[in-house]
Design an enzyme around this catalytic site. Structure first.
Site, PDB file in Angstrom:
ATOM      1  N   GLU A  27      -2.094 -12.737  -4.567  1.00 25.31           N
ATOM      2  CA  GLU A  27      -1.985 -12.156  -3.189  1.00 25.31           C
ATOM      3  C   GLU A  27      -3.262 -12.174  -2.472  1.00 25.31           C
ATOM      4  OE1 GLU A  27      -0.042  -8.220  -3.877  1.00 25.31           O
ATOM      5  OE2 GLU A  27       1.517  -9.236  -4.952  1.00 25.31           O
ATOM      6  N   ARG A  74       5.296  -7.597 -10.569  1.00 27.65           N
ATOM      7  CA  ARG A  74       4.072  -8.250 -10.462  1.00 27.65           C
ATOM      8  C   ARG A  74       4.287  -9.986 -10.273  1.00 27.65           C
ATOM      9  NH1 ARG A  74       2.362  -4.477  -8.778  1.00 27.65           N
ATOM     10  NH2 ARG A  74       0.488  -3.184  -9.587  1.00 27.65           N
ATOM     11  N   HIS A  85       4.040  -7.031  -0.242  1.00 28.01           N
ATOM     12  CA  HIS A  85       3.697  -6.043  -1.260  1.00 28.01           C
ATOM     13  C   HIS A  85       3.999  -4.718  -0.660  1.00 28.01           C
ATOM     14  CE1 HIS A  85       1.360  -5.253  -5.211  1.00 28.01           C
ATOM     15  NE2 HIS A  85       2.247  -4.360  -4.809  1.00 28.01           N
TER      16      HIS A  85
HETATM   17  C1  8YV Z   1       0.725  -0.165  -4.964  1.00 26.23           C
HETATM   18  C2  8YV Z   1       1.914  -1.058  -6.930  1.00 26.23           C
HETATM   19  O1  8YV Z   1       0.699  -0.286  -3.738  1.00 26.23           O
HETATM   20  O2  8YV Z   1       1.225   1.011  -7.806  1.00 26.23           O
HETATM   21  C3  8YV Z   1       1.533  -0.368  -7.786  1.00 26.23           C
HETATM   22  O3  8YV Z   1       1.533  -0.730  -9.103  1.00 26.23           O
HETATM   23  O4  8YV Z   1       2.458  -2.171  -7.105  1.00 26.23           O
HETATM   24  C4  8YV Z   1       1.920  -0.706  -5.497  1.00 26.23           C
HETATM   25  O5  8YV Z   1       2.987  -0.260  -4.960  1.00 26.23           O
HETATM   26  C5  8YV Z   1      -0.596  -0.807  -5.223  1.00 26.23           C
HETATM   27  O6  8YV Z   1      -0.762  -1.202  -6.557  1.00 26.23           O
HETATM   28  C6  8YV Z   1      -1.963   0.052  -5.009  1.00 26.23           C
HETATM   29  O7  8YV Z   1      -3.061  -0.467  -5.784  1.00 26.23           O
END
Ligand code: 8YV
Length: 322
Positions: free
Chosen positions: A270, A241, A288
């Site tokens: 983001e 993150r 991402h």
């Molecule tokens: C997702 C991610 O694309 O799942 C997660 O925590 O960081 C990503 O891979 C994103 O969160 C989709 O909501």
């Protein structure tokens, strides 16, 4: 009997969407932009369940008592964008989609290690801009990773999968730091060494790769103070993150050359990327992409759908987080 009404805050990949559409009355936000807070508030009274993503901030103002929504099936593993305490207080169940994105995210971490160590983005930019005048013994020299030390911050599913891939592909030595030390069998399998402090790990790592959850507990773990302890040849990788890294401090260290490079897939605000990072050549910036494979995104949707199924048939959720 009428079907439960579900809101997808973003369009889903076709396979998972087809599964959901066959079983529920599904509405999709097709606008291409995230729903506003006001739209989310009114959605709480119009639907039985929501399927949000990382771009939807579900605050306590939204998750209040007495709304129609009873279940939130998050499309994603990370859930720091959902106030779980507020959800619990309002009697709303919440699930996420772990496991299914582990391999894809570990692949992106490995890719960022290779791209940064071999200066792939910078060199390709040079070629496309017409600055490649032919092969030279001294052009775009990177550094090899084989046999070097990978320091993992956080050693859950994705951290361990990254360790497996990096060890198998590059023969890197594995060290880690996390809140909980893993079982000795797992350490033995990976030849992983546990270091009791993040500072010690940072000082030893040739590559420091972040695999913690987001949220307050991990905010700015990587800041000027930690970066100062790292080797000038070190690389920072973040597929976790954006909030884990102080972006201005990282950009300053990259600019001053007190660390060598960084590979980032996630950002604090983001889709904004800190302008100081955008101005640098020794950082690889991805939008991402961690879980962005067709298979994985379908599996994420299906996993969210299976949690919805469980909820609406009164069974235990597969991935309960509230
Ligand atoms: C997702 C991610 O694309 O799942 C997660 O925590 O960081 C990503 O891979 C994103 O969160 C989709 O909501």
């Amino acid at each position: 009997m009428s079907l439960p009404k579900i809101l997808l805050t973003r369009p889903w990949p076709e396979g998972a969407f087809a599964y959901l559409r066959d079983r529920y009355e599904v509405t999709v936000n097709e606008t291409g932009v995230p729903l506003t807070q006001a739209q989310l508030i009114s959605a709480m009274d119009d639907y039985d369940a929501l399927c949000p993503t990382v771009t939807d901030k579900l605050t306590k103002e939204i998750l209040r008592r007495g709304t129609r929504v009873r279940m939130i099936a998050n499309f994603g593993a990370g859930f720091e964008h959902i106030d779980l305490e507020a959800a619990k207080a309002a009697g709303i169940r919440v699930s996420n989609t772990p496991d299914v994105l582990t391999e894809a995210t570990a692949e992106i971490a490995l890719m960022l290690m290779l791209m940064t160590s071999r200066r792939a983005s910078e060199a390709e930019r040079g070629l496309r801009d017409g600055r490649w005048s032919g092969w030279k013994p001294t052009q775009f020299l990177g550094q090899g990773l084989s046999g070097k030390t990978l320091g993992l911050v956080g050693f859950g599913r994705i951290g361990q999968a990254t360790a497996h891939k990096t060890k198998a592909a590059l023969g890197m030595q594995i060290a880690y730091h996390s809140r909980h030390r893993v079982a000795p069998e797992i350490e033995a399998q990976l030849g992983a060494r546990y270091l009791g402090s993040l500072e010690a790990l940072a000082a030893e790592a040739d590559v420091l790769s972040l695999h913690t959850p987001g949220g307050e507990a991990t905010r700015y773990l990587v800041d000027a103070n930690l970066l100062r302890r790292m080797k000038p040849s070190a690389i920072v990788i973040n597929t976790a993150r954006g909030s884990v890294v102080h972006e201005a401090d990282l950009a300053a260290a990259l600019k001053a050359g007190t660390i060598w490079a960084a590979g980032l897939d996630v950002y604090e605000r983001e889709p904004q990327v800190h302008p100081d990072l955008l101005a640098l050549d020794n950082v690889v910036l991805l939008p991402h992409l961690g879980s962005a494979t067709r298979e994985t995104r379908d599996e994420m949707g299906l996993r969210a759908a299976y949690n919805l199924d469980r909820f609406f048939t009164g069974e235990a959720l597969i991935d309960p987080i509230a």
